[in-house]
Every structure is written in C-alpha cells, then in structure tokens.
Design a protein around this motif. Structure first.
Motif, PDB file in Angstrom:
ATOM      1  N   ARG A 231      23.766  44.700  49.893  1.00 48.04           N
ATOM      2  CA  ARG A 231      25.035  45.010  49.223  1.00 48.04           C
ATOM      3  C   ARG A 231      26.046  45.552  50.230  1.00 48.04           C
ATOM      4  O   ARG A 231      27.228  45.187  50.203  1.00 48.04           O
ATOM      5  CB  ARG A 231      24.789  46.025  48.105  1.00 48.04           C
ATOM      6  N   PHE A 232      25.572  46.403  51.126  1.00 45.14           N
ATOM      7  CA  PHE A 232      26.463  46.958  52.142  1.00 45.14           C
ATOM      8  C   PHE A 232      26.970  45.865  53.077  1.00 45.14           C
ATOM      9  O   PHE A 232      28.163  45.830  53.421  1.00 45.14           O
ATOM     10  CB  PHE A 232      25.742  48.033  52.944  1.00 45.14           C
ATOM     11  N   THR A 233      26.094  44.965  53.519  1.00 47.69           N
ATOM     12  CA  THR A 233      26.514  43.899  54.431  1.00 47.69           C
ATOM     13  C   THR A 233      27.499  42.954  53.749  1.00 47.69           C
ATOM     14  O   THR A 233      28.417  42.448  54.391  1.00 47.69           O
ATOM     15  CB  THR A 233      25.295  43.111  54.936  1.00 47.69           C
ATOM     16  N   LYS A 235      29.698  43.802  51.425  1.00 45.44           N
ATOM     17  CA  LYS A 235      30.990  44.492  51.420  1.00 45.44           C
ATOM     18  C   LYS A 235      31.594  44.523  52.814  1.00 45.44           C
ATOM     19  O   LYS A 235      32.814  44.401  52.984  1.00 45.44           O
ATOM     20  CB  LYS A 235      30.813  45.917  50.882  1.00 45.44           C
ATOM     21  N   TRP A 236      30.742  44.706  53.832  1.00 45.60           N
ATOM     22  CA  TRP A 236      31.228  44.742  55.213  1.00 45.60           C
ATOM     23  C   TRP A 236      31.863  43.404  55.584  1.00 45.60           C
ATOM     24  O   TRP A 236      32.958  43.362  56.142  1.00 45.60           O
ATOM     25  CB  TRP A 236      30.076  45.081  56.149  1.00 45.60           C
TER      26      TRP A 236
END
Length: 247
Positions: A231-233, A235-236
């Motif tokens: 999820r973080f990647t 958004k990144w």
C-alpha cells in the motif's frame, strides 16, 4: 479453539525465538539491500555485459544448504580463515578465532543469507537503474551535488518502491526458512521454523497445536506486512507520478 494461541503467546521460548528470528531476518535483509544497491549503482554500466551479470548472480545457483556449508568451512573455528589467521600470526591457536558459526547471535546464518541475498537484490534493482535516466545524475553532479545528494534527489524516487518490495520478499523468506538456521544455529534460542519443526515432529504430541498456531501467526503477520508495504509503495509511485506530470 484459541487455547493454543493463548498458550503460545505465554510461552517464553516462543518469544525468544521471535526475537532472534526478527534479528536475523532484519539484519541480513538490510545488509543485503545496502550492499546490493551500492554495487548496482556503482556497476550498472558494467552489468550490461553478460559475464558481469553471471559473476554477480552466481551465488543464486547454489542451494542454501551448500552456501551454509561454505560459510562453515570459511568461518568455523577450525575453518579456512582461522587457519590463515594462525599461520600469519594474528592469533596463536585456531581456538582463539572468534566464534562466527553456531553462535548465539547467528552470525553464520546472517553471513549465509547476505551471501545469497545480495545477488537477488542486484537482480531486482538492475532493471530500475537501467531504466533510470542517468543524465539527471550528471546534471546534479555538474551543479555541485555530492553522491548522497544525487542518491537522495535522483535515485530514491525510483529505488524506494522496489527496495521495500525486495525487503518484504527477503525478510519474509528468512523469517520462514529452515535449513540454514538448522545447520548453523544454536540449540537455544532457536529460530521460529526450527522451533516449529521440533514441536511438530520431535517433541510431545501435545506441542503440535502450538507449532500450527505459530505458523498461522507467522503467516498472518507476513500478510499484514505485505499489505502495508505494498500500500505504501502504491502511494509512493502515485505521488511521484503526479510530480513528474506537474514538471
């Protein structure tokens, strides 16, 4: 139904096993990522040749138990490095050589995984650096940017998502791997896969539910970590894609 999980969470050997397993998985993964990214960014132009690629990726051809045996032959108190150190006078006897295999800190296990994981990091990071426009680095250096400035401003937006994904793959793999800690580990504390194996096959039948509960918890934590990192990647990548469009 949840009695096994409650008993497991109150078991002190389990938490000792969790601590040493996280230590081994985290340290070996971080060391491999740092060295792998450093080698990739330094040798990205050389890796365009097949002979350099083969040299970098050769350790991946070796099974993990073979790599563990190589580490044992090199770093054991009676191994090659201890013999060399005694011959050149660094130590008086081979028994004075530091214990680097079958040690409580699992140094030999970490060395084995670093030896095996660095080629994988290079394999995953090489396409990232090959797709990167290296002219941005030249511009940054022309303007007086240091290597750290170049890495932070030019490379991190490209490298960070893949690095986190590689970290997830390697961390979860080491956390659940059996053969290397079984060969180069110690009797206490054991890493989670070794402890689960002993509880399931070698100990009393009453410990089998604990082994099953341990593997279920390990799988659940791995899935949760995968969800958060992916999820973080996502958004990144979305953030930097919008910034590139604005530029």
């Amino acid at each position: 139904m949840f009695a096994s999980y409650q008993e497991l969470l109150l078991d002190s050997p389990f938490w000792e096993s969790v601590s040493i397993s996280i230590w081994v998985a985290f340290s070996s993964t971080v060391i491999s990522l740092v060295i792998g990214i450093f080698l990739t960014r330094r040798l990205v132009r050389l890796f365009q040749r097949d002979d350099w690629k083969f040299a970098a990726w050769f350790p991946m051809l070796l099974p993990h138990f073979v790599a563990a045996y190589i580490i044992y032959l090199l770093f054991a108190p009676s191994g090659w490095f201890s013999s060399l150190a005694a011959q050149i006078g660094w130590i008086e006897t081979m028994s004075q050589f530091p214990v680097l295999v079958n040690d409580p800190l699992y140094t030999g296990v970490i060395l084995t995984y670093v030896f095996k994981e660095i080629p994988f990091v290079i394999l995953m990071m090489l396409p990232v650096y090959q797709e990167m426009d290296l002219r941005y680095e030249d511009v940054s250096k022309t303007l007086g940017g240091s290597d750290w400035t170049v890495f932070k401003t030019v490379e991190v937006p490209w490298v960070m998502p893949v690095s986190l994904e590689v970290f997830l793959i390697l961390f979860v793999f080491v956390l659940g791997a059996f053969e290397v800690p079984a060969l180069l580990g110690v009797t206490y504390p054991k890493m989670l896969p070794v402890l689960a194996y002993e509880w399931f096959y070698q100990a009393a039948w009453a410990n089998r539910p604990l082994a099953q509960a341990m593997m279920v918890l390990l799988s659940a934590v791995s899935l949760l970590a995968a969800f958060l990192i992916l999820r973080f990647t996502y958004k990144w990548r979305s953030h930097w894609a919008m910034r590139r469009e604005d530029v």
